[in-house]
Design an enzyme around this catalytic site. Sequence first.
Site, short mmCIF file in Angstrom:
data_model
loop_
_atom_site.label_atom_id
_atom_site.label_comp_id
_atom_site.label_asym_id
_atom_site.label_seq_id
_atom_site.Cartn_x
_atom_site.Cartn_y
_atom_site.Cartn_z
N HIS A 11 0.90 -1.30 -0.03
CA HIS A 11 -0.18 0.05 -0.13
C HIS A 11 0.62 1.43 0.13
O HIS A 11 0.29 2.28 -0.14
CB HIS A 11 -1.04 -0.05 1.28
CG HIS A 11 -0.10 0.45 2.54
ND1 HIS A 11 0.29 -0.48 3.26
CD2 HIS A 11 -0.20 1.39 3.32
CE1 HIS A 11 0.99 0.17 4.18
NE2 HIS A 11 0.57 1.26 4.24
C1 UD1 Z 1 -1.97 6.31 5.29
C2 UD1 Z 1 -0.72 6.59 5.97
C3 UD1 Z 1 0.36 5.41 5.90
C4 UD1 Z 1 -0.13 4.46 6.56
C5 UD1 Z 1 -1.43 3.93 6.10
C6 UD1 Z 1 -2.10 2.82 6.77
C7 UD1 Z 1 -0.17 9.17 5.52
C8 UD1 Z 1 0.72 10.01 4.85
N1 UD1 Z 1 -0.25 7.79 5.28
O1 UD1 Z 1 -1.56 5.86 4.04
O2 UD1 Z 1 1.38 5.93 6.80
O3 UD1 Z 1 0.62 3.34 6.68
O4 UD1 Z 1 -2.56 4.88 6.09
O5 UD1 Z 1 -3.13 2.04 6.06
O6 UD1 Z 1 -1.12 9.44 6.64
N2 UD1 Z 1 -8.95 5.09 0.78
C9 UD1 Z 1 -9.96 4.65 0.39
N3 UD1 Z 1 -10.89 4.36 1.62
C10 UD1 Z 1 -10.46 4.70 2.76
C11 UD1 Z 1 -9.11 5.28 3.08
C12 UD1 Z 1 -8.66 5.57 1.95
O7 UD1 Z 1 -10.57 4.29 -0.63
O8 UD1 Z 1 -11.08 4.28 3.74
C13 UD1 Z 1 -8.22 5.47 -0.71
C14 UD1 Z 1 -8.33 7.14 -1.36
O9 UD1 Z 1 -8.42 6.78 -2.54
C15 UD1 Z 1 -7.14 7.57 -0.67
C16 UD1 Z 1 -6.10 6.65 -0.74
O10 UD1 Z 1 -6.75 5.44 -0.39
O11 UD1 Z 1 -6.89 8.81 -1.35
C17 UD1 Z 1 -5.06 6.83 0.40
O12 UD1 Z 1 -5.25 7.27 1.58
P1 UD1 Z 1 -4.67 8.04 2.78
O13 UD1 Z 1 -5.33 8.12 4.17
O14 UD1 Z 1 -4.46 9.37 2.20
O15 UD1 Z 1 -3.15 7.12 2.75
P2 UD1 Z 1 -2.70 5.74 2.98
O16 UD1 Z 1 -2.05 5.31 1.82
O17 UD1 Z 1 -3.97 5.03 3.30
N1 UDP Z 2 -4.39 -5.01 8.79
C1 UDP Z 2 -5.90 -5.50 8.75
N2 UDP Z 2 -6.34 -5.85 7.76
C2 UDP Z 2 -5.78 -5.89 6.57
C3 UDP Z 2 -4.50 -5.52 6.23
C4 UDP Z 2 -3.80 -5.09 7.40
O1 UDP Z 2 -6.50 -5.56 9.84
O2 UDP Z 2 -6.34 -6.11 5.25
C5 UDP Z 2 -3.90 -4.66 9.81
C6 UDP Z 2 -2.33 -5.44 10.19
O3 UDP Z 2 -2.63 -6.66 10.86
C7 UDP Z 2 -1.45 -4.37 11.04
C8 UDP Z 2 -2.43 -2.88 10.46
O4 UDP Z 2 -3.60 -3.38 9.79
O5 UDP Z 2 -2.19 -4.33 12.34
C9 UDP Z 2 -1.33 -2.21 9.59
O6 UDP Z 2 -1.89 -1.31 8.84
P1 UDP Z 2 -1.23 -0.90 7.35
O7 UDP Z 2 -0.55 -1.95 6.72
O8 UDP Z 2 -2.55 -0.37 6.73
O9 UDP Z 2 -0.27 0.25 7.67
P2 UDP Z 2 1.22 0.50 8.49
O10 UDP Z 2 1.39 -0.64 9.69
O11 UDP Z 2 2.15 0.13 7.22
O12 UDP Z 2 1.23 1.90 8.80
#
Ligand code: UD1
Ligand code: UDP
Length: 385
Positions: free
Chosen positions: A219
Site C-alpha cells: 500500500h
Molecule cells: C496512510 C498513511 C500511511 C499508513 C496507511 C495505513 C499518511 C501520509 N499515510 O496511507 O502511513 O501506512 O495509512 O493504512 O498518513 N482510501 C479509501 N478508503 C479509505 C481510506 C483511503 O478508498 O477508507 C483511498 C483513497 O483513494 C485515498 C487513498 O486510499 O486517497 C490513500 O489514503 P490515505 O489515508 O491518504 O493514505 P494511505 O495510503 O492509506
Molecule cells: N491489517 C488488517 N487488515 C488488512 C491489512 C492490515 O487488519 O487487510 C492490519 C495489520 O494486521 C496491522 C495493520 O493493519 O495491524 C497495519 O496497517 P497498514 O499495513 O495499513 O499500515 P502500516 O502499518 O504500514 O502503517
Amino acid sequence: MIKIVTIIGARPQIIKAAALSRSIRNSFAGQISEVIVHTGQHYDSNMSQVFFDELGIPAPDYNLGVGSGSHGRQTALMITGIEEILLKEKPRFLVLYGDTNSTLAGAIAAAKLRIPIVHIEAGLRSFNKSMPEEINRIMCDHASTLLFSPTTTGFDNLQREGFNDKNQQPYTSDNPGIFHCGDIMFDNSLYFAEIAEQKSTVLKEWNLTRNNYLLATIHRDNNTDIPERLSRIFNALHTISTTHNLSIALPLHPRTAGLLKQNLNPALYEQVTSGSLIRIMPPVSFLDMIALEKNARMVITDSGGVQKEAYFFGKPCVIVRPETEWVEIVKAGAGIIADADYDRIVEGAGRFIEHPPADYPEVFGDGRAADFMCRTMIACQTGVS
Ligand code: UD1
Ligand code: UDP
C-alpha cells in the site's frame, strides 16, 4: 483522574488504540479517562468500523470526517477540527500514534496550545525523507513531551537527535521524557492471537490451507503510484506463486485496489487478477489478518505493522521497501529488504520458502507496553517518578 485525548485516523492507529483503551478499562479506569477523536482519514467500513466492532474500542467521541485529499488539505482540515476539540476538552495529554497525517495534525494543534503530547512509536526512522511518514514522525517527536519507543533502535535514534534519557520530571516539550517500553502492537497480537484462531473463518472462506500459502500486502505510495514499481512487485508475486505452486492471500488496501488496473499493463493485470493462485481480497478484519499471518508460510509486504506481526508469529518477511524502520527484524535474519526489485523479491521469497529462519529473538518487549504508558502518564501527573 487525568483526561487524555487520543487521535486516531488510519487503520493501524485504530488497531493500536485498542491496546491502550483495553489497558485503561482493565487497570486504570479510576485514574485515566479517554476521549477518542477519529479524524476520518480512513472511512471505508473495512478500514475503520470493522475494528471498533471487533476489538472492543469505545466508539469515537468525535469524528471529524476529513476523508481523503492532498496532504496539505487533509492535514489542515484535521488541525482545525482537533484544535476546536482540544480547546473544549482541555486534556492533560494528547496521545498520538505512529506517523500518519492524523499524527502530524494532532502534533501541530496540541503543540501550539501547549498541551503535552504523548507519542507512541517514537524514534522510528527510515532516514528517507521522501516518505511522508518520515516527515510526520520527526515533527511529532520533536513537539512531544512523553516519547514511548518500541525498540532500542528507536530509543537510540532519539538520543542521537538530542533527546536526553537523563531528563527528570516535570517533563515538558523542552524537557521531554523518553522511554523504551516495547511495542503496543505486540500487546495486541498476544491478546488477539487465540481469539483469532477461534473466531476467524478467513482461511476456509478463501480456500487456504495452513503453511501452504503466502500472505502479501502492498500500500505504500511509492509502490502503488509508480507503475514500474507496482508492475515489478506484481510480476514477482505472479512468478513466486507459479514457481512454488503456492497461493498468495492478498488483502488489498483501497489505494492499491484503485490503481491496479491503471498502473499494470493489461496482460499482467489479467494474470494477477484472474489466475487461481493469487487471491485478491478486500481489506480484512484484524482477527482475519492475524489468522492469515499465523498460518502463512511467509509474508511479503511494504507495511510497517505487517512486518512486525509476521515476526511476532514467527514468519519470515520479504520487505518491499528500500529500507525499514524495524531493523531488528532484518538483523535477526527474519526479514529481507527487497525494495520493488523483481529479482530480489523472487530470490528473497525463494530463500525463505526453502530455508525458514529458526530464531525470532524477543526484541519488541513483553506485551505490556500499554500498561507501562498508562502508569507513566499517571506518574507524570502526580510527579512521583
Ligand atoms: C496512510 C498513511 C500511511 C499508513 C496507511 C495505513 C499518511 C501520509 N499515510 O496511507 O502511513 O501506512 O495509512 O493504512 O498518513 N482510501 C479509501 N478508503 C479509505 C481510506 C483511503 O478508498 O477508507 C483511498 C483513497 O483513494 C485515498 C487513498 O486510499 O486517497 C490513500 O489514503 P490515505 O489515508 O491518504 O493514505 P494511505 O495510503 O492509506
Ligand atoms: N491489517 C488488517 N487488515 C488488512 C491489512 C492490515 O487488519 O487487510 C492490519 C495489520 O494486521 C496491522 C495493520 O493493519 O495491524 C497495519 O496497517 P497498514 O499495513 O495499513 O499500515 P502500516 O502499518 O504500514 O502503517
